[in-house]
Design a protein around this motif. Structure first.
Motif, PDB file in Angstrom:
ATOM      1  N   GLN A  16       0.874  -1.270   0.067  1.00 15.12           N
ATOM      2  CA  GLN A  16       0.133   0.058   0.209  1.00 15.12           C
ATOM      3  C   GLN A  16       0.922   1.268  -0.022  1.00 15.12           C
ATOM      4  N   LEU A  17       2.171   1.052   0.274  1.00 16.23           N
ATOM      5  CA  LEU A  17       3.106   2.382   0.268  1.00 16.23           C
ATOM      6  C   LEU A  17       3.347   2.762  -1.234  1.00 16.23           C
ATOM      7  N   THR A  18       3.252   4.083  -1.314  1.00 15.98           N
ATOM      8  CA  THR A  18       3.492   4.636  -2.750  1.00 15.98           C
ATOM      9  C   THR A  18       4.650   4.056  -3.353  1.00 15.98           C
ATOM     10  N   ALA A  19       4.737   3.759  -4.431  1.00 19.17           N
ATOM     11  CA  ALA A  19       5.767   3.130  -5.361  1.00 19.17           C
ATOM     12  C   ALA A  19       6.472   2.119  -4.750  1.00 19.17           C
ATOM     13  N   ALA A  20       6.038   1.290  -3.818  1.00 24.34           N
ATOM     14  CA  ALA A  20       6.862   0.191  -3.662  1.00 24.34           C
ATOM     15  C   ALA A  20       6.699  -0.654  -4.421  1.00 24.34           C
ATOM     16  N   THR A  21       7.802  -1.543  -4.422  1.00 24.97           N
ATOM     17  CA  THR A  21       7.898  -2.836  -5.259  1.00 24.97           C
ATOM     18  C   THR A  21       8.410  -4.043  -4.510  1.00 24.97           C
ATOM     19  N   HIS A  22       7.841  -5.153  -4.967  1.00 25.87           N
ATOM     20  CA  HIS A  22       8.058  -6.440  -4.147  1.00 25.87           C
ATOM     21  C   HIS A  22       8.940  -7.349  -4.800  1.00 25.87           C
ATOM     22  N   VAL A  23      10.067  -8.133  -4.267  1.00 26.55           N
ATOM     23  CA  VAL A  23      10.745  -8.989  -5.033  1.00 26.55           C
ATOM     24  C   VAL A  23      10.878 -10.155  -3.979  1.00 26.55           C
ATOM     25  N   VAL A  45      11.025  -8.876  -0.107  1.00 27.06           N
ATOM     26  CA  VAL A  45      12.002  -7.724   0.028  1.00 27.06           C
ATOM     27  C   VAL A  45      11.211  -6.538  -0.589  1.00 27.06           C
ATOM     28  N   TRP A  46      10.955  -5.568   0.122  1.00 21.34           N
ATOM     29  CA  TRP A  46      10.271  -4.334  -0.407  1.00 21.34           C
ATOM     30  C   TRP A  46      11.193  -3.191  -0.555  1.00 21.34           C
ATOM     31  N   LYS A  47      10.993  -2.762  -2.043  1.00 23.68           N
ATOM     32  CA  LYS A  47      11.861  -1.529  -2.324  1.00 23.68           C
ATOM     33  C   LYS A  47      11.052  -0.263  -2.693  1.00 23.68           C
ATOM     34  N   VAL A  48      11.601   0.779  -2.916  1.00 25.73           N
ATOM     35  CA  VAL A  48      11.140   2.048  -3.448  1.00 25.73           C
ATOM     36  C   VAL A  48      12.245   2.552  -4.249  1.00 25.73           C
ATOM     37  N   GLY A  49      12.135   2.717  -5.435  1.00 23.17           N
ATOM     38  CA  GLY A  49      13.268   3.302  -6.452  1.00 23.17           C
ATOM     39  C   GLY A  49      14.225   2.320  -6.435  1.00 23.17           C
ATOM     40  N   GLY A  50      14.075   1.056  -6.006  1.00 23.50           N
ATOM     41  CA  GLY A  50      15.016   0.087  -6.607  1.00 23.50           C
ATOM     42  C   GLY A  50      16.135  -0.071  -5.171  1.00 23.50           C
ATOM     43  N   LYS A  51      15.572   0.585  -3.925  1.00 22.36           N
ATOM     44  CA  LYS A  51      16.382   0.545  -2.896  1.00 22.36           C
ATOM     45  C   LYS A  51      15.416  -0.142  -1.800  1.00 22.36           C
ATOM     46  N   ILE A  52      16.040  -0.926  -1.132  1.00 22.38           N
ATOM     47  CA  ILE A  52      15.318  -1.835   0.042  1.00 22.38           C
ATOM     48  C   ILE A  52      15.132  -0.872   1.103  1.00 22.38           C
ATOM     49  N   ALA A  73      12.469  -2.676   3.689  1.00 23.92           N
ATOM     50  CA  ALA A  73      12.034  -3.458   4.538  1.00 23.92           C
ATOM     51  C   ALA A  73      11.958  -4.916   3.979  1.00 23.92           C
ATOM     52  N   LEU A  74      12.335  -5.964   4.727  1.00 28.05           N
ATOM     53  CA  LEU A  74      12.140  -7.321   4.508  1.00 28.05           C
ATOM     54  C   LEU A  74      11.947  -8.261   5.565  1.00 28.05           C
ATOM     55  N   ALA A  75      11.463  -9.468   5.101  1.00 24.67           N
ATOM     56  CA  ALA A  75      11.125 -10.330   6.120  1.00 24.67           C
ATOM     57  C   ALA A  75      11.524 -11.808   5.519  1.00 24.67           C
ATOM     58  N   PRO A  76      12.372 -12.431   6.174  1.00 21.16           N
ATOM     59  CA  PRO A  76      13.229 -13.652   5.589  1.00 21.16           C
ATOM     60  C   PRO A  76      12.187 -14.912   5.864  1.00 21.16           C
ATOM     61  N   ILE A  77      12.273 -15.845   4.890  1.00 20.89           N
ATOM     62  CA  ILE A  77      11.284 -17.081   4.958  1.00 20.89           C
ATOM     63  C   ILE A  77      11.378 -17.695   6.438  1.00 20.89           C
ATOM     64  N   ARG A  89       6.294   2.603   7.528  1.00 21.62           N
ATOM     65  CA  ARG A  89       6.077   3.872   6.620  1.00 21.62           C
ATOM     66  C   ARG A  89       7.042   4.796   6.740  1.00 21.62           C
ATOM     67  N   ASP A  90       7.868   4.950   7.991  1.00 22.78           N
ATOM     68  CA  ASP A  90       8.897   5.763   8.123  1.00 22.78           C
ATOM     69  C   ASP A  90      10.254   5.237   7.405  1.00 22.78           C
ATOM     70  N   ALA A  91      10.322   3.680   7.350  1.00 25.63           N
ATOM     71  CA  ALA A  91      11.455   3.343   6.560  1.00 25.63           C
ATOM     72  C   ALA A  91      11.226   3.420   5.090  1.00 25.63           C
ATOM     73  N   HIS A  92      10.037   3.444   4.661  1.00 23.73           N
ATOM     74  CA  HIS A  92       9.755   3.607   3.216  1.00 23.73           C
ATOM     75  C   HIS A  92      10.125   5.413   2.995  1.00 23.73           C
TER      76      HIS A  92
END
Length: 117
Positions: free
Chosen positions: A12-19, A27-34, A36-40, A97-100
C-alpha cells in the motif's frame, strides 16, 4: 504481523515494489532501494521483520527487548523485530512507513517525481 500482513501493508505504500530473493525473503523496495524485508520462516513461527530506521530510532529501538541490529544491515541502521510481543502492529506499521520515507528521501528529485513521491 504475519508475512501476508507485512506484504499487504507494504504494498500500500507509494511506489513500493516487491521481490522474493535471498532464498525466499520478501523484500520491499522504493526506487530500487530496499526499505524492509522479511526472511522466510517455518510455518507457524513468528515472522521476523527487518527495516531501515533513523539514527535516533536505531539507538532507542536496539535497547528494547526483542529488537536487535539487523544481521548484515546493522551498519546502515537497520533493526530486526525478533519477538511477536515487541511492539504493537500499529507501531510496526508506523516504522515501516518511516522506513519507506527514509529510503524515498534519499532518491534523486527526478526519481521521486517519476515515482509520484
Amino acid at each position: 504481523m504475519t508475512r501476508d500482513e507485512f506484504d499487504t501493508y507494504c504494498a500500500q505504500l507509494t511506489a513500493a515494489t516487491h521481490v522474493v530473493q535471498w532464498g525466499g525473503a520478501s523484500v520491499w523496495k522504493v526506487g530500487g532501494k530496499i526499505f524492509a524485508l522479511a526472511p522466510i520462516v517455518e510455518e507457524g513461527s513468528f515472522q521476523k521483520i527487518s527495516f531501515k530506521v533513523s539514527d535516533f530510532a536505531y539507538e532507542i529501538l536496539t535497547q528494547q527487548q526483542g529488537i536487535i541490529p539487523a544481521p548484515y544491515l546493522a551498519r546502515a541502521k537497520w533493526v530486526q523485530i525478533n519477538s511477536d510481543d515487541t511492539m504493537s502492529e500499529a507501531d510496526l506499521k508506523s516504522h515501516l512507513r518511516d522506513a519507506h520515507e527514509i529510503i524515498a528521501s534519499k532518491l534523486t528529485k527526478k526519481m521521486r517525481a517519476q515515482l509520484g513521491l
